[in-house]
Design a protein around this motif. Structure first.
Motif, mmCIF file in Angstrom:
data_model
loop_
_atom_site.group_PDB
_atom_site.id
_atom_site.type_symbol
_atom_site.label_atom_id
_atom_site.label_comp_id
_atom_site.label_asym_id
_atom_site.label_seq_id
_atom_site.Cartn_x
_atom_site.Cartn_y
_atom_site.Cartn_z
ATOM 1 N N LEU A 158 0.823 -1.199 0.000
ATOM 2 C CA LEU A 158 0.000 0.000 0.000
ATOM 3 C C LEU A 158 0.864 1.259 0.000
ATOM 4 O O LEU A 158 0.582 2.219 -0.710
ATOM 5 N N SER A 159 1.948 1.251 0.749
ATOM 6 C CA SER A 159 2.857 2.400 0.791
ATOM 7 C C SER A 159 3.479 2.656 -0.578
ATOM 8 O O SER A 159 3.582 3.799 -1.021
ATOM 9 N N LEU A 160 3.905 1.594 -1.236
ATOM 10 C CA LEU A 160 4.479 1.746 -2.581
ATOM 11 C C LEU A 160 3.449 2.279 -3.565
ATOM 12 O O LEU A 160 3.752 3.142 -4.394
ATOM 13 N N LEU A 161 2.226 1.773 -3.476
ATOM 14 C CA LEU A 161 1.161 2.224 -4.366
ATOM 15 C C LEU A 161 0.883 3.714 -4.148
ATOM 16 O O LEU A 161 0.776 4.475 -5.101
ATOM 17 N N LEU A 162 0.783 4.138 -2.902
ATOM 18 C CA LEU A 162 0.543 5.547 -2.606
ATOM 19 C C LEU A 162 1.697 6.424 -3.065
ATOM 20 O O LEU A 162 1.500 7.563 -3.489
ATOM 21 N N PHE A 163 2.917 5.908 -2.994
ATOM 22 C CA PHE A 163 4.081 6.660 -3.441
ATOM 23 C C PHE A 163 4.066 6.876 -4.952
ATOM 24 O O PHE A 163 4.337 7.958 -5.444
ATOM 25 N N PHE A 164 3.721 5.830 -5.706
ATOM 26 C CA PHE A 164 3.777 5.906 -7.160
ATOM 27 C C PHE A 164 2.488 6.418 -7.804
ATOM 28 O O PHE A 164 2.489 6.785 -8.975
ATOM 29 N N LEU A 165 1.391 6.482 -7.069
ATOM 30 C CA LEU A 165 0.113 6.901 -7.635
ATOM 31 C C LEU A 165 0.178 8.278 -8.305
ATOM 32 O O LEU A 165 -0.309 8.437 -9.425
ATOM 33 N N PRO A 166 0.773 9.307 -7.690
ATOM 34 C CA PRO A 166 0.848 10.608 -8.388
ATOM 35 C C PRO A 166 1.589 10.539 -9.722
ATOM 36 O O PRO A 166 1.230 11.222 -10.677
ATOM 37 N N PHE A 167 2.609 9.703 -9.806
ATOM 38 C CA PHE A 167 3.349 9.570 -11.067
ATOM 39 C C PHE A 167 2.504 8.884 -12.123
ATOM 40 O O PHE A 167 2.527 9.259 -13.290
ATOM 41 N N LEU A 168 1.735 7.888 -11.717
ATOM 42 C CA LEU A 168 0.877 7.180 -12.656
ATOM 43 C C LEU A 168 -0.223 8.092 -13.171
ATOM 44 O O LEU A 168 -0.532 8.102 -14.357
ATOM 45 N N VAL A 169 -0.808 8.892 -12.298
ATOM 46 C CA VAL A 169 -1.874 9.804 -12.705
ATOM 47 C C VAL A 169 -1.343 10.889 -13.622
ATOM 48 O O VAL A 169 -1.950 11.232 -14.621
ATOM 49 N N SER A 170 -0.180 11.444 -13.312
ATOM 50 C CA SER A 170 0.370 12.524 -14.131
ATOM 51 C C SER A 170 0.809 12.044 -15.501
ATOM 52 O O SER A 170 0.936 12.831 -16.415
ATOM 53 N N CYS A 171 1.036 10.752 -15.659
ATOM 54 C CA CYS A 171 1.441 10.209 -16.951
ATOM 55 C C CYS A 171 0.244 9.861 -17.830
ATOM 56 O O CYS A 171 0.417 9.463 -18.966
ATOM 57 N N ALA A 172 -0.962 9.993 -17.295
ATOM 58 C CA ALA A 172 -2.150 9.666 -18.076
ATOM 59 C C ALA A 172 -2.213 10.580 -19.296
ATOM 60 O O ALA A 172 -2.007 11.777 -19.197
ATOM 61 N N LYS A 173 -2.506 9.994 -20.430
ATOM 62 C CA LYS A 173 -2.546 10.768 -21.665
ATOM 63 C C LYS A 173 -3.860 11.539 -21.749
ATOM 64 O O LYS A 173 -4.934 10.983 -21.599
ATOM 65 N N GLU A 174 -3.740 12.842 -21.981
ATOM 66 C CA GLU A 174 -4.914 13.705 -22.103
ATOM 67 C C GLU A 174 -5.633 13.374 -23.400
ATOM 68 O O GLU A 174 -5.012 13.104 -24.416
ATOM 69 N N LYS A 175 -6.961 13.399 -23.345
ATOM 70 C CA LYS A 175 -7.766 13.143 -24.525
ATOM 71 C C LYS A 175 -8.624 14.360 -24.809
ATOM 72 O O LYS A 175 -8.931 15.138 -23.915
ATOM 73 N N LEU A 176 -9.001 14.509 -26.072
ATOM 74 C CA LEU A 176 -9.941 15.555 -26.436
ATOM 75 C C LEU A 176 -11.260 15.310 -25.713
ATOM 76 O O LEU A 176 -11.621 14.169 -25.440
ATOM 77 N N THR A 177 -11.976 16.380 -25.398
ATOM 78 C CA THR A 177 -13.285 16.222 -24.780
ATOM 79 C C THR A 177 -14.230 15.539 -25.764
ATOM 80 O O THR A 177 -14.030 15.596 -26.979
ATOM 81 N N LYS A 178 -15.262 14.915 -25.232
ATOM 82 C CA LYS A 178 -16.241 14.250 -26.095
ATOM 83 C C LYS A 178 -16.986 15.286 -26.927
ATOM 84 O O LYS A 178 -17.228 16.402 -26.476
ATOM 85 N N ALA A 179 -17.352 14.895 -28.127
ATOM 86 C CA ALA A 179 -18.097 15.779 -29.032
ATOM 87 C C ALA A 179 -19.578 15.692 -28.676
ATOM 88 O O ALA A 179 -20.339 14.943 -29.278
ATOM 89 N N THR A 180 -19.981 16.468 -27.667
ATOM 90 C CA THR A 180 -21.370 16.459 -27.208
ATOM 91 C C THR A 180 -22.108 17.680 -27.745
ATOM 92 O O THR A 180 -21.502 18.606 -28.276
ATOM 93 N N GLN A 181 -23.427 17.667 -27.576
ATOM 94 C CA GLN A 181 -24.268 18.785 -28.007
ATOM 95 C C GLN A 181 -25.315 19.087 -26.945
ATOM 96 O O GLN A 181 -26.473 19.337 -27.234
ATOM 97 N N THR A 182 -24.884 19.077 -25.683
ATOM 98 C CA THR A 182 -25.800 19.216 -24.561
ATOM 99 C C THR A 182 -25.570 20.465 -23.727
ATOM 100 O O THR A 182 -26.253 20.679 -22.738
ATOM 101 N N GLY A 183 -24.589 21.282 -24.090
ATOM 102 C CA GLY A 183 -24.243 22.438 -23.275
ATOM 103 C C GLY A 183 -23.357 22.044 -22.112
ATOM 104 O O GLY A 183 -23.464 22.588 -21.013
ATOM 105 N N ALA A 184 -22.440 21.111 -22.336
ATOM 106 C CA ALA A 184 -21.582 20.559 -21.275
ATOM 107 C C ALA A 184 -20.460 21.512 -20.850
ATOM 108 O O ALA A 184 -19.738 21.212 -19.911
ATOM 109 N N ASN A 185 -20.316 22.650 -21.535
ATOM 110 C CA ASN A 185 -19.254 23.622 -21.250
ATOM 111 C C ASN A 185 -17.870 22.978 -21.299
ATOM 112 O O ASN A 185 -17.101 23.020 -20.348
ATOM 113 N N THR A 186 -17.588 22.377 -22.458
ATOM 114 C CA THR A 186 -16.292 21.753 -22.709
ATOM 115 C C THR A 186 -15.632 22.418 -23.909
ATOM 116 O O THR A 186 -16.306 22.963 -24.784
ATOM 117 N N PHE A 187 -14.306 22.339 -23.935
ATOM 118 C CA PHE A 187 -13.522 22.937 -25.020
ATOM 119 C C PHE A 187 -12.182 22.231 -25.029
ATOM 120 O O PHE A 187 -11.532 22.103 -23.986
#
Length: 164
Positions: A7-36
């Protein structure tokens, strides 16, 4: 003890794993979701609210027959390490369809870029609900640094879904 160590190792590495997540374009919605979101020179940027900025402002403006669109978005890349402010507007009298961007800019805080080729600067309004003030669509343009004409950036795969 082994569980605590894991658990300690997981908590230590969790911020690195999250920051490495690849950003994706927002979904192409038509509902007024206030995305860009968009790609700037191929890298994904998404509008996000911060302590200093609401992230996304604007939308459908005007009155029947004279509606226009304007937006200002502060977009961040994955990890929030670099950001740009993007502004777009259309002329009056819009409906669903493709229009030239009447004005557009990108400000990365290192130089100011403006759109420079109207043939490569378009907004495609894919959904407009005048009664609910919802406007959705896509955009792309190229822009040149006002301090260095050889410094050109491409804004592609842009999408927005706003309600104001």
């Amino acid at each position: 003890m082994k569980t605590l160590k894991t658990l300690s190792l997981l908590l230590f590495f969790l911020p690195f794993l999250v920051s490495c997540a690849k950003e994706k374009l927002t979904k192409a919605t038509q509902t007024g979701a206030n995305t860009f979101s968009c790609k700037i020179n191929g890298k994904v940027y998404v509008a996000k609210t911060s302590l200093l900025s609401p992230g996304l402002t604007g939308g459908l403006r005007g009155a029947p027959g004279r509606y226009e669109f304007e937006v200002e978005a502060v977009v961040y890349s994955s990890g929030n390490n670099d950001n740009y402010t993007i502004g777009l507007s259309s002329g009056p009298g819009i409906s669903e369809g493709v229009y030239p961007i009447s004005s557009g800019y990108v400000d990365p805080n290192t130089g100011y870029y403006i759109r420079y080729n109207p043939n490569n600067a378009t907004i495609n309004f894919t959904h407009i609900d005048y009664a609910q003030h919802i406007i959705s669509g896509t955009f792309s343009f190229t822009a040149v640094n006002t301090k260095d004409a050889n410094d050109v950036i491409a804004i592609t795969d842009g999408r927005f879904d706003m309600k104001n």
